[in-house]
Design an enzyme around this catalytic site. Sequence first.
Site: not given
Ligand code: PBG
Length: 330
Positions: A253, A199
Amino acid sequence: MGQFPKTRMRRARQSDWTRRLVQENKLSVDDLIWPLFLIDGDGVREPVDSMPGVERLSTDQAVRAAERAASLGIPALALFPNTDPSKRSPGGEEALNSNNLVCRTIAAIKQAVPEIGVVCDVALDPYTSHGHDGLLSEGGEILNDETLEMLTEQALVQVRAGCDVIAPSDMMDGRIGAIRTALENAGHTNTLIMSYAAKYASAFYGPFRDAIGSSGTLKGDKRTYQMDPANTDEALREVQLDLGEGADLVMIKPGMPYLDIVHRVKERFGVPTYAYQVSGEYAMLAGACDRGWLDRERVVLESLTGFKRAGCDGILSYFALEAAELLQRK
Ligand code: PBG
């Protein structure tokens, strides 16, 4: 060289039936996971400004959405709560409340639509007043090991409410192992873990933070725990670690700007691999479609097919319901 006219690539493209015969990748409804945003109340559907067409749903509305998704054959939903600001705190304790918004909604969905899979994030950002995924020290550091205890408890609370797939998105070190051990010790041997393994610290999450209400409060950024967008080898190490700690499914992601990572992960490990077409990707495409700059039906299916071609076994997408409807009509 010198193969033309013996070789004419266009022969196989000349008609619908030839194109169907040579098609290599097929997007199906079985590939889709639909993320939903939740909000307190009854009968509430609240538009998310930065994600035109996406709404925050109260539990009853989320159940209706789940019914619709199941009727189209979507295998699973991913739930994200917009926690009332009064319930957010520096320690994110609301995450452990077995009667919190996400737990109530998991239970309602599993009761009404038991055949659909429910995926839940494990991370503290919907619950912390500072908007970080972990606990923040006085010196401004995100505390790893202290956060693990919270995340483990959060996972157990969600599984007891009926969650099928635990999806840690926090990027703390060691969280998959800690959660897996806790699940096994508590007898939850069938719970799947879908790890947000690679991520990245991405600007494409902006609209999501609006949707869950953490954008206004987020202090600083997440670069001390989420990955540098410039790195690839590091993603492979993250995936390897999470598999070793007990992840069943791994996720990359964001999605579209990171399909090279999907490809490398799938080639290297050959495990069930997912990607998240995140909020900013949705906003980009939906915004251009709303202006008439892109053809929505075609870009929805083309973008999702790109994930399949890169090696994804499934895709989390805010277009999931729409894509399922389009695939059914085809
Ligand atoms: C939080 C999380 C995020 C997303 C999924 N879980 C945002 C972040 O890490 O700040 C993002 C999903 C999206 O942008 O659609 N842990």
